[in-house]
Design a protein around this motif. Structure first.
Motif, mmCIF file in Angstrom:
data_model
loop_
_atom_site.group_PDB
_atom_site.id
_atom_site.type_symbol
_atom_site.label_atom_id
_atom_site.label_comp_id
_atom_site.label_asym_id
_atom_site.label_seq_id
_atom_site.Cartn_x
_atom_site.Cartn_y
_atom_site.Cartn_z
ATOM 1 N N VAL A 45 40.035 31.523 38.724
ATOM 2 C CA VAL A 45 40.617 32.859 38.600
ATOM 3 C C VAL A 45 39.963 33.620 37.451
ATOM 4 C CG1 VAL A 45 42.740 34.111 38.043
ATOM 5 C CG2 VAL A 45 42.790 32.255 39.695
ATOM 6 N N GLY A 46 39.691 32.948 36.340
ATOM 7 C CA GLY A 46 39.013 33.584 35.212
ATOM 8 C C GLY A 46 37.610 34.041 35.577
ATOM 9 N N ALA A 47 36.884 33.223 36.330
ATOM 10 C CA ALA A 47 35.532 33.594 36.765
ATOM 11 C C ALA A 47 35.579 34.797 37.699
ATOM 12 C CB ALA A 47 34.845 32.415 37.444
ATOM 13 N N MET A 48 36.544 34.799 38.627
ATOM 14 C CA MET A 48 36.675 35.943 39.531
ATOM 15 C C MET A 48 37.007 37.216 38.744
ATOM 16 S SD MET A 48 38.718 34.120 42.695
ATOM 17 C CE MET A 48 39.481 35.627 43.161
ATOM 18 N N ASP A 49 37.873 37.099 37.770
ATOM 19 C CA ASP A 49 38.231 38.248 36.944
ATOM 20 C C ASP A 49 37.010 38.766 36.184
ATOM 21 O OD1 ASP A 49 40.057 40.094 35.633
ATOM 22 O OD2 ASP A 49 39.808 38.822 33.852
ATOM 23 N N PHE A 50 36.218 37.854 35.633
ATOM 24 C CA PHE A 50 35.020 38.248 34.900
ATOM 25 C C PHE A 50 34.022 38.963 35.815
ATOM 26 C CE2 PHE A 50 30.685 37.283 33.486
ATOM 27 C CZ PHE A 50 30.707 37.910 32.240
ATOM 28 N N VAL A 51 33.810 38.428 37.007
ATOM 29 C CA VAL A 51 32.867 39.031 37.957
ATOM 30 C C VAL A 51 33.338 40.422 38.369
ATOM 31 C CG1 VAL A 51 31.936 38.844 40.298
ATOM 32 C CG2 VAL A 51 31.921 36.859 38.785
ATOM 33 N N TYR A 52 34.631 40.554 38.716
ATOM 34 C CA TYR A 52 35.147 41.862 39.125
ATOM 35 C C TYR A 52 35.088 42.864 37.980
ATOM 36 C CZ TYR A 52 36.879 39.790 43.448
ATOM 37 O OH TYR A 52 36.970 39.162 44.652
ATOM 38 N N ASP A 53 35.421 42.413 36.781
ATOM 39 C CA ASP A 53 35.383 43.305 35.620
ATOM 40 C C ASP A 53 33.956 43.776 35.349
ATOM 41 O OD1 ASP A 53 36.460 44.622 33.284
ATOM 42 O OD2 ASP A 53 35.542 43.006 32.094
ATOM 43 N N THR A 54 33.014 42.858 35.411
ATOM 44 C CA THR A 54 31.610 43.210 35.176
ATOM 45 C C THR A 54 31.096 44.151 36.261
ATOM 46 O OG1 THR A 54 31.273 41.050 34.136
ATOM 47 C CG2 THR A 54 29.302 42.265 34.813
ATOM 48 N N ALA A 55 31.417 43.855 37.504
ATOM 49 C CA ALA A 55 30.949 44.691 38.608
ATOM 50 C C ALA A 55 31.553 46.094 38.525
ATOM 51 C CB ALA A 55 31.296 44.042 39.940
ATOM 52 N N LEU A 56 32.827 46.189 38.243
ATOM 53 C CA LEU A 56 33.452 47.511 38.155
ATOM 54 C C LEU A 56 32.976 48.283 36.939
ATOM 55 C CD1 LEU A 56 37.087 46.740 39.329
ATOM 56 C CD2 LEU A 56 35.324 48.012 40.547
ATOM 57 N N SER A 57 32.757 47.600 35.828
ATOM 58 C CA SER A 57 32.217 48.275 34.639
ATOM 59 C C SER A 57 30.833 48.840 34.942
ATOM 60 C CB SER A 57 32.152 47.309 33.464
ATOM 61 O OG SER A 57 33.423 46.918 33.061
#
Length: 63
Positions: A45-57
Motif C-alpha cells: 500500500v505504501g508503494a502504491m501511494d508513493f507511485v500515485y503521489d509521484t505520478a500525480l505530482s
C-alpha cells in the motif's frame, strides 16, 4: 435476573470446556504469520501511494 445468571454461567461453562484453545506454539506461528502479512500489505500500500503521489505530482507540474 435468573436468565442473566444462567446466561453468564452457560457462557463460562462453554468457554472453559467446549472451546478449543490453541497451543502456545500454534498461537506464536499464527501471530508471526499475521505480522508478516500485515507488513507486506503495508509495504504494498505504501508503494502504491508513493507511485500515485509521484505520478500525480509530475502530471500537475506539467500545467
Amino acid at each position: 435476573m435468573d436468565k442473566v445468571k444462567s446466561y453468564i454461567n452457560d457462557t463460562i461453562e462453554e468457554m472453559r470446556f467446549k472451546v478449543s484453545w490453541p497451543k502456545f506454539a500454534e498461537l506464536q506461528k499464527s501471530s508471526v504469520l499475521v505480522l508478516v502479512g500485515s507488513v507486506v500489505f503495508a509495504i504494498v500500500v505504501g508503494a502504491m501511494d508513493f507511485v500515485y503521489d509521484t505520478a500525480l505530482s509530475w502530471f500537475y507540474s506539467q500545467f
